[in-house]
Write a protein that holds these residues in place. Structure first.
Motif, PDB file in Angstrom:
ATOM      1  N   TYR A 131       0.841  -1.202   0.000  1.00 23.27           N
ATOM      2  CA  TYR A 131       0.000   0.000   0.000  1.00 23.27           C
ATOM      3  C   TYR A 131       0.876   1.252   0.000  1.00 23.27           C
ATOM      4  O   TYR A 131       0.663   2.176  -0.797  1.00 23.27           O
ATOM      5  CB  TYR A 131      -0.935   0.007   1.201  1.00 23.27           C
ATOM      6  CG  TYR A 131      -1.811   1.232   1.266  1.00 23.27           C
ATOM      7  CD1 TYR A 131      -2.988   1.317   0.524  1.00 23.27           C
ATOM      8  CD2 TYR A 131      -1.446   2.336   2.046  1.00 23.27           C
ATOM      9  CE1 TYR A 131      -3.789   2.452   0.560  1.00 23.27           C
ATOM     10  CE2 TYR A 131      -2.229   3.475   2.087  1.00 23.27           C
ATOM     11  CZ  TYR A 131      -3.401   3.528   1.338  1.00 23.27           C
ATOM     12  OH  TYR A 131      -4.169   4.664   1.370  1.00 23.27           O
ATOM     13  N   SER A 184       2.826   1.559  -3.385  1.00 19.40           N
ATOM     14  CA  SER A 184       2.037   1.954  -4.543  1.00 19.40           C
ATOM     15  C   SER A 184       1.649   3.426  -4.504  1.00 19.40           C
ATOM     16  O   SER A 184       1.292   4.006  -5.535  1.00 19.40           O
ATOM     17  CB  SER A 184       0.772   1.093  -4.646  1.00 19.40           C
ATOM     18  OG  SER A 184      -0.061   1.274  -3.509  1.00 19.40           O
ATOM     19  N   HIS A 185       1.724   4.051  -3.331  1.00 20.56           N
ATOM     20  CA  HIS A 185       1.406   5.470  -3.211  1.00 20.56           C
ATOM     21  C   HIS A 185       2.658   6.336  -3.123  1.00 20.56           C
ATOM     22  O   HIS A 185       2.553   7.550  -2.932  1.00 20.56           O
ATOM     23  CB  HIS A 185       0.530   5.716  -1.982  1.00 20.56           C
ATOM     24  CG  HIS A 185      -0.868   5.221  -2.139  1.00 20.56           C
ATOM     25  ND1 HIS A 185      -1.206   3.886  -2.029  1.00 20.56           N
ATOM     26  CD2 HIS A 185      -2.038   5.867  -2.414  1.00 20.56           C
ATOM     27  CE1 HIS A 185      -2.507   3.739  -2.224  1.00 20.56           C
ATOM     28  NE2 HIS A 185      -3.030   4.917  -2.456  1.00 20.56           N
TER      29      HIS A 185
END
Length: 246
Positions: free
Chosen positions: A108, A111-112
């Motif tokens: 998470y 991916s950001h």
């Protein structure tokens, strides 16, 4: 005992205990660099000592006052007030920190976050060590692939490990890079092609062996290039004790 002072002391005690526990058990590497272990233990010990002294000072006068003047919470008619001090609610997250260690950053966060490759730009790459496959970090492979155009990776087989980030039908092998702690972590991503295990889920840790390919993607977050690896073999591995690169 003064309610707020007691809460502050208990929170200090729990946070200090959490620091000592995470440093002693090794889970501290999910949050900071390995070389900081003894600093965390020392900091935790100081917090525990301060909390213990404060609690001793708070309880000692309260005990004497109960004997001499009656219970501090007595309403004058022989009944306690039963009043709840809301500030004690802050103890809950501190207690959770002591009992439950949060996991390391994973797909998470990766991916950001834009790839950290841009901060490693250089053009001076010595040859890889003799022998194939040669183990390299994701940052080393990505740097050689992008900034050296794969010159030192040609005709070589490399092996590396990381967790999977899923973007549509693409799979990126990823490691988080830290300078000091998890707060400054940024990902390095390697696109996978070739013999990639089908349906590999996000956050699965893989050890992959493969060869250089000139294929690249642009990171959608910061536009930096993401190099690829042609995978020859790949297999799942447990999350390593030290999940970050630095």
């Amino acid at each position: 005992m003064n309610g707020r002072a007691g809460v502050q002391s208990v929170v200090l005690l729990l946070i200090g205990g959490a620091l000592i526990r995470t440093a002693w058990t090794g889970t501290y590497v999910r949050y900071v660099k390995p070389g900081l272990q003894w600093y965390l233990i020392a900091a935790g010990a100081v917090l525990v000592a301060v909390a213990a002294v404060n609690l001793a000072r708070l309880f000692a006068p309260a005990a004497r006052g109960d004997h001499e003047h009656g219970h501090a919470d007595d309403d004058g008619h022989g009944h306690g007030t039963g009043r709840f001090e809301p500030s004690w609610l802050i103890v809950a997250p501190a207690l959770a920190l002591l009992l439950v260690a949060p996991p390391a950053l994973g797909s998470y966060a990766a991916s950001h976050g834009g790839t950290a490759l841009g901060s490693a730009a250089t053009s001076d790459f010595p040859p890889l060590p003799d022998g194939d496959p040669v183990r390299v970090s994701l940052l080393e492979y990505a740097s050689r692939a992008v900034f050296d155009k794969g010159r030192t990776l040609q005709q070589r087989t490399v092996v590396m490990s990381g967790f999977i980030v899923v973007d549509g039908d693409r799979r990126y092998l990823t490691r988080m890079i830290i300078t000091c702690c998890a707060a400054d972590a940024r990902p390095v991503k390697i696109g996978l092609t070739g013999a990639v295990p089908p349906g590999t889920a996000a956050d699965t840790w893989l050890e992959v062996t493969g060869t250089y390919t000139a294929q690249t993607d642009a990171d959608p977050v910061d536009g930096e290039p993401i190099p690829y690896l042609t995978v020859t073999t790949a297999h799942p591995i447990p999350t390593p004790q030290r999940p970050y690169e630095s």
